[in-house]
Design a protein around this motif. Structure first.
Motif, mmCIF file in Angstrom:
data_model
loop_
_atom_site.group_PDB
_atom_site.id
_atom_site.type_symbol
_atom_site.label_atom_id
_atom_site.label_comp_id
_atom_site.label_asym_id
_atom_site.label_seq_id
_atom_site.Cartn_x
_atom_site.Cartn_y
_atom_site.Cartn_z
ATOM 1 N N ALA A 33 0.825 -1.233 0.113
ATOM 2 C CA ALA A 33 0.077 0.097 0.011
ATOM 3 C C ALA A 33 0.828 1.167 -0.055
ATOM 4 O O ALA A 33 1.053 1.834 1.053
ATOM 5 C CB ALA A 33 -0.919 -0.051 1.198
ATOM 6 N N TYR A 34 1.315 1.922 -1.242
ATOM 7 C CA TYR A 34 2.192 2.644 -1.312
ATOM 8 C C TYR A 34 1.389 4.247 -1.293
ATOM 9 O O TYR A 34 0.425 4.478 -1.647
ATOM 10 C CB TYR A 34 2.867 2.773 -2.801
ATOM 11 N N SER A 35 2.044 5.001 -0.345
ATOM 12 C CA SER A 35 1.531 6.447 -0.282
ATOM 13 C C SER A 35 2.746 7.227 -0.453
ATOM 14 O O SER A 35 3.870 7.137 0.145
ATOM 15 C CB SER A 35 0.995 6.591 1.186
ATOM 16 N N PRO A 36 2.665 8.395 -1.272
ATOM 17 C CA PRO A 36 3.730 9.230 -1.642
ATOM 18 C C PRO A 36 4.062 10.098 -0.531
ATOM 19 O O PRO A 36 3.551 10.522 0.350
ATOM 20 C CB PRO A 36 3.391 10.375 -2.736
ATOM 21 N N ASP A 37 5.433 10.180 -0.266
ATOM 22 C CA ASP A 37 6.115 11.064 0.741
ATOM 23 C C ASP A 37 6.934 12.176 -0.228
ATOM 24 O O ASP A 37 8.147 11.869 -0.737
ATOM 25 C CB ASP A 37 7.161 10.248 1.476
ATOM 26 N N GLN A 38 6.393 13.227 -0.327
ATOM 27 C CA GLN A 38 6.984 14.372 -0.944
ATOM 28 C C GLN A 38 8.362 14.818 -0.439
ATOM 29 O O GLN A 38 9.175 15.487 -1.018
ATOM 30 C CB GLN A 38 6.138 15.565 -1.264
ATOM 31 N N VAL A 39 8.676 14.532 1.003
ATOM 32 C CA VAL A 39 9.982 14.994 1.480
ATOM 33 C C VAL A 39 10.985 14.006 1.360
ATOM 34 O O VAL A 39 12.132 14.303 0.772
ATOM 35 C CB VAL A 39 9.349 15.222 2.821
ATOM 36 N N ASN A 40 10.576 12.568 1.397
ATOM 37 C CA ASN A 40 11.435 11.701 1.416
ATOM 38 C C ASN A 40 11.783 10.896 0.084
ATOM 39 O O ASN A 40 12.874 10.190 0.146
ATOM 40 C CB ASN A 40 11.396 10.603 2.751
ATOM 41 N N HIS A 41 10.865 11.019 -0.575
ATOM 42 C CA HIS A 41 10.859 9.980 -1.981
ATOM 43 C C HIS A 41 11.713 10.829 -3.136
ATOM 44 O O HIS A 41 10.944 11.300 -3.745
ATOM 45 C CB HIS A 41 9.550 9.296 -2.199
ATOM 46 N N GLU A 42 12.972 11.244 -3.187
ATOM 47 C CA GLU A 42 13.731 11.954 -4.025
ATOM 48 C C GLU A 42 14.247 11.336 -5.130
ATOM 49 O O GLU A 42 14.206 11.555 -6.322
ATOM 50 C CB GLU A 42 14.661 12.627 -3.188
ATOM 51 N N TYR A 43 14.480 9.957 -4.843
ATOM 52 C CA TYR A 43 15.232 9.239 -5.885
ATOM 53 C C TYR A 43 14.375 7.538 -5.991
ATOM 54 O O TYR A 43 13.692 7.273 -5.193
ATOM 55 C CB TYR A 43 16.503 8.536 -5.467
ATOM 56 N N VAL A 44 14.410 7.054 -7.415
ATOM 57 C CA VAL A 44 13.818 5.834 -7.634
ATOM 58 C C VAL A 44 13.965 4.631 -6.477
ATOM 59 O O VAL A 44 13.150 4.147 -6.233
ATOM 60 C CB VAL A 44 14.059 5.364 -8.980
ATOM 61 N N SER A 45 15.090 4.623 -6.004
ATOM 62 C CA SER A 45 15.577 3.650 -4.909
ATOM 63 C C SER A 45 14.773 3.927 -3.552
ATOM 64 O O SER A 45 14.713 2.971 -2.776
ATOM 65 C CB SER A 45 16.987 3.456 -4.704
ATOM 66 N N ASP A 46 14.333 5.210 -3.435
ATOM 67 C CA ASP A 46 13.469 5.465 -2.364
ATOM 68 C C ASP A 46 12.152 4.735 -2.319
ATOM 69 O O ASP A 46 11.549 4.532 -1.198
ATOM 70 C CB ASP A 46 13.329 6.937 -2.140
ATOM 71 N N VAL A 47 11.778 4.565 -3.661
ATOM 72 C CA VAL A 47 10.216 4.069 -3.633
ATOM 73 C C VAL A 47 10.270 2.629 -4.023
ATOM 74 O O VAL A 47 9.612 1.589 -3.629
ATOM 75 C CB VAL A 47 9.365 4.911 -4.743
ATOM 76 N N LEU A 48 10.931 2.223 -5.211
ATOM 77 C CA LEU A 48 11.136 1.041 -5.901
ATOM 78 C C LEU A 48 12.320 0.296 -5.087
ATOM 79 O O LEU A 48 13.090 -0.055 -5.627
ATOM 80 C CB LEU A 48 11.226 0.981 -7.368
ATOM 81 N N ASP A 49 11.992 -0.296 -3.858
ATOM 82 C CA ASP A 49 12.889 -0.767 -3.032
ATOM 83 C C ASP A 49 12.659 -2.285 -3.024
ATOM 84 O O ASP A 49 13.016 -2.777 -1.859
ATOM 85 C CB ASP A 49 12.994 -0.240 -1.622
ATOM 86 N N GLY A 50 12.174 -2.844 -3.844
ATOM 87 C CA GLY A 50 11.730 -4.227 -3.580
ATOM 88 C C GLY A 50 10.333 -4.618 -2.613
ATOM 89 O O GLY A 50 10.351 -5.904 -2.419
ATOM 90 N N GLY A 51 9.563 -3.946 -2.656
ATOM 91 C CA GLY A 51 8.440 -4.052 -1.844
ATOM 92 C C GLY A 51 8.158 -3.495 -0.625
ATOM 93 O O GLY A 51 7.173 -3.585 0.218
ATOM 94 N N THR A 52 9.241 -2.964 0.076
ATOM 95 C CA THR A 52 9.066 -2.147 1.414
ATOM 96 C C THR A 52 7.999 -0.964 1.291
ATOM 97 O O THR A 52 7.283 -1.033 2.034
ATOM 98 C CB THR A 52 10.536 -1.826 2.338
#
Length: 157
Positions: A35-54
């Motif tokens: 259940a992804y929810s955007p984080d405009q402060v901390n999600h700066e790079y692809v690896s911050d979001v597409l991290d294998g499911g965390t």
């Protein structure tokens, strides 16, 4: 719905460090397994979001691959009082496997390929990618086209 952009990306635009009209931009899809929810402060790079499911899980289907954005442009909408970043819609061909797409990420590819997601800056995130009926799309072997908003991918007032 217009996608959101991370605050660090806005900062880099204003510093003159991102030019979406000349950068190599790519689109990645993520599924609804987390259940992804955007984080405009901390999600700066692809690896911050597409991290294998965390945080979020990229589509796993064998026919899937990230796609390049074409004809990116920035225009001034004086009547609307904003600047719009837009590009051609993006098609992913023949996606199969039954996964459900939750959203997409437009990112600036750095280094010539997708092997270094820690330096690929997120330009925009859409976390509720729905079809014309308002439903999430389940992969069934058909093409999936990401239709960017008629108001642009990003609007800055």
């Amino acid at each position: 719905m217009t996608a959101i952009e991370p605050y660090p990306t806005i900062r880099e635009y204003r510093r003159g460090n991102i030019d979406v009209e000349t950068a190599t931009l790519r689109v990645a899809l993520f599924n609804d397994s987390t259940a992804y929810s955007p984080d405009q402060v901390n999600h700066e790079y692809v690896s911050d979001v597409l991290d294998g499911g965390t945080t979020a899980q990229e589509i796993q289907d064998a026919t899937y691959s990230r796609q390049t954005v074409s004809n990116a442009s920035v225009t001034v909408d004086a009547a609307g009082g904003e600047v719009e970043f837009d590009a051609d819609d993006v098609t992913f061909s023949g996606l199969d496997g039954g996964e459900t797409i939750q959203g997409w990420i437009v990112f600036q590819q750095v280094g010539g390929d997708d092997t270094t997601p820690a330096d690929d800056r997120i330009i925009a995130i859409e976390d509720e990618a729905t079809n014309s009926n308002g439903n999430l799309v389940t992969l069934n072997g058909s093409d999936v086209t990401i239709q960017f908003s008629s108001e642009g991918i990003i609007n800055v007032a």
